[in-house]
Write a protein that holds these residues in place. Structure first.
Motif, mmCIF file in Angstrom:
data_model
loop_
_atom_site.group_PDB
_atom_site.id
_atom_site.type_symbol
_atom_site.label_atom_id
_atom_site.label_comp_id
_atom_site.label_asym_id
_atom_site.label_seq_id
_atom_site.Cartn_x
_atom_site.Cartn_y
_atom_site.Cartn_z
ATOM 1 N N VAL A 39 0.728 -1.323 -0.050
ATOM 2 C CA VAL A 39 0.022 0.126 0.016
ATOM 3 C C VAL A 39 1.020 1.227 -0.033
ATOM 4 O O VAL A 39 0.452 2.241 -0.671
ATOM 5 N N THR A 40 1.827 1.235 0.696
ATOM 6 C CA THR A 40 2.896 2.301 0.693
ATOM 7 C C THR A 40 3.487 2.572 -0.629
ATOM 8 O O THR A 40 3.541 3.855 -1.183
ATOM 9 N N ALA A 41 3.528 1.507 -1.137
ATOM 10 C CA ALA A 41 4.089 1.722 -2.828
ATOM 11 C C ALA A 41 3.170 2.214 -3.628
ATOM 12 O O ALA A 41 3.279 3.296 -4.416
ATOM 13 N N ASN A 42 1.926 2.005 -3.506
ATOM 14 C CA ASN A 42 0.961 2.554 -4.377
ATOM 15 C C ASN A 42 0.607 3.837 -3.853
ATOM 16 O O ASN A 42 0.439 4.867 -4.733
ATOM 17 N N LEU A 43 0.576 4.401 -2.586
ATOM 18 C CA LEU A 43 0.523 5.744 -2.009
ATOM 19 C C LEU A 43 1.647 6.518 -2.894
ATOM 20 O O LEU A 43 1.287 7.690 -2.899
#
Length: 350
Positions: A39-43
């Protein structure tokens, strides 16, 4: 043209990721790490390493047996400032985080620590590890080698991987400098994103299987090759990472790394505690001044401003945190199939 399916909140995406990996058989703590990482990568806008691109590959690797859900991670070699872990084919996202935490804790005690890891799967977005290091006020380095898909400078056959590295320098929150880059012109996962959106990629990124320049992402995916960034200089860095993360840790070099989007060679993390070299506040003050000087530099023609490494990702993070993460139809459809297969309902869109 790619069709935007909608947007999803980071909270909903995290819950879906967590539930999916739990259903897959991943332990609770490990599932939290994996979900947080994706999710951090997507954010941050690094969608090539986010949930929609990576989950189908990770699930397939688990089912094929190339990822071990219950690894016995072993501390093979240990000293105050160096350590080597054997990941027993476990989830790279989890084991690389363990290595990073170990490097940080040792650096806080001894000034610096290097931790190598062998026998792991894909470690994801390297900025995830350097972000953790700068939060703990240490300078951080993370590097990994991958399967051969990059031609050496002057060569016509893939010998090296994209072999990325990340360096983080702590300051304050968004001011921290996070360099995260492949040593190829582009990370291979970004070409997957272009393919999933139905877009052409920029010229100069890749060659097709016949060695001809192409802007068709599918031509690369069908046996093409990437180019090193910056000519012979990028090739030198690419080779250096292959040695540092691969050969030095007892992992295979790029030619020995299995193909596949869930595979990895070795991983290395180093943490340096600034306070062992000088008072942290002195360092921080000079970093803030350096950043001010860079940001106040008049932009060249065609540019609106001078950006710091990681600044675009930091801005994207804030925007997506508030407005949601964009979702495109094809990646959504692929992830929906994985969710249905595991009995995990897809989250609602915003």
């Amino acid at each position: 043209m790619p069709r935007l399916h909608g947007k999803i909140s980071h909270i909903s995406l995290y819950k879906f990721c967590f539930d999916l990996f739990r259903k897959l058989g991943v332990g609770e703590d490990d599932a939290k790490v994996i979900a947080s990482h994706l999710v951090t990568a997507n954010l941050r806008g690094v969608d090539s390493h986010g949930a929609f691109v990576r989950i189908p590959h990770y699930v397939a690797a688990v089912r094929e047996g190339s990822i071990n859900l219950k690894p016995r991670v072993e501390l093979v070699k240990d000293s105050p400032s160096m350590a080597l872990l054997d990941g027993d084919r476990g989830f790279g996202l989890v084991i690389a985080m363990k290595a990073t935490d170990l490097a940080i804790s040792r650096a806080k005690k001894y000034g610096t620590c290097i931790v190598g890891v062998k026998n792991i799967s894909h470690v994801g977005m390297l900025a995830y590890y350097t972000l953790k290091m700068v939060q703990d006020k240490v300078v951080g380095l993370a590097a990994t080698n991958s399967a051969a898909c990059v031609v050496p400078w002057g060569g016509s056959k893939p010998v090296l991987g994209t072999n990325p590295f990340s360096i983080g320098f702590p300051v304050d929150g968004d001011l921290s400098i996070i360099l995260d880059m492949a040593t190829s012109v582009v990370a291979a996962g970004k070409i997957v994103v272009y393919a999933s959106k139905g877009e052409r990629m920029p010229e100069g990124w890749a060659l097709d299987k016949f060695g001809k320049t192409t802007t068709d992402p599918q031509a690369y995916l069908d046996g093409g090759m990437l180019l090193p960034f910056g000519g012979y200089k990028g090739y030198g860095l690419c080779l250096s990472v292959d040695i540092l993360a691969g050969i030095l840790t007892g992992s295979p070099n790029s030619l020995g790394v299995p193909g596949g989007w869930a595979a990895q060679g070795g991983f290395i993390a180093q943490a340096v505690d600034v306070s062992f070299l000088r008072p942290y506040e002195e360092y921080r003050s000079e970093m803030i001044e350096l950043i001010r000087l860079i940001k106040s530099c008049p932009p060249a023609e065609g540019f609106k401003e001078v950006l710091l490494p990681g600044e675009i990702e930091s801005r994207t993070y804030r925007i997506r945190l508030e407005e949601g993460i964009p979702v495109y139809e094809e990646p959504w459809s692929r992830l929906s199939e994985v969710g249905r297969d595991l009995g995990v309902p897809m989250p609602e869109l915003l």
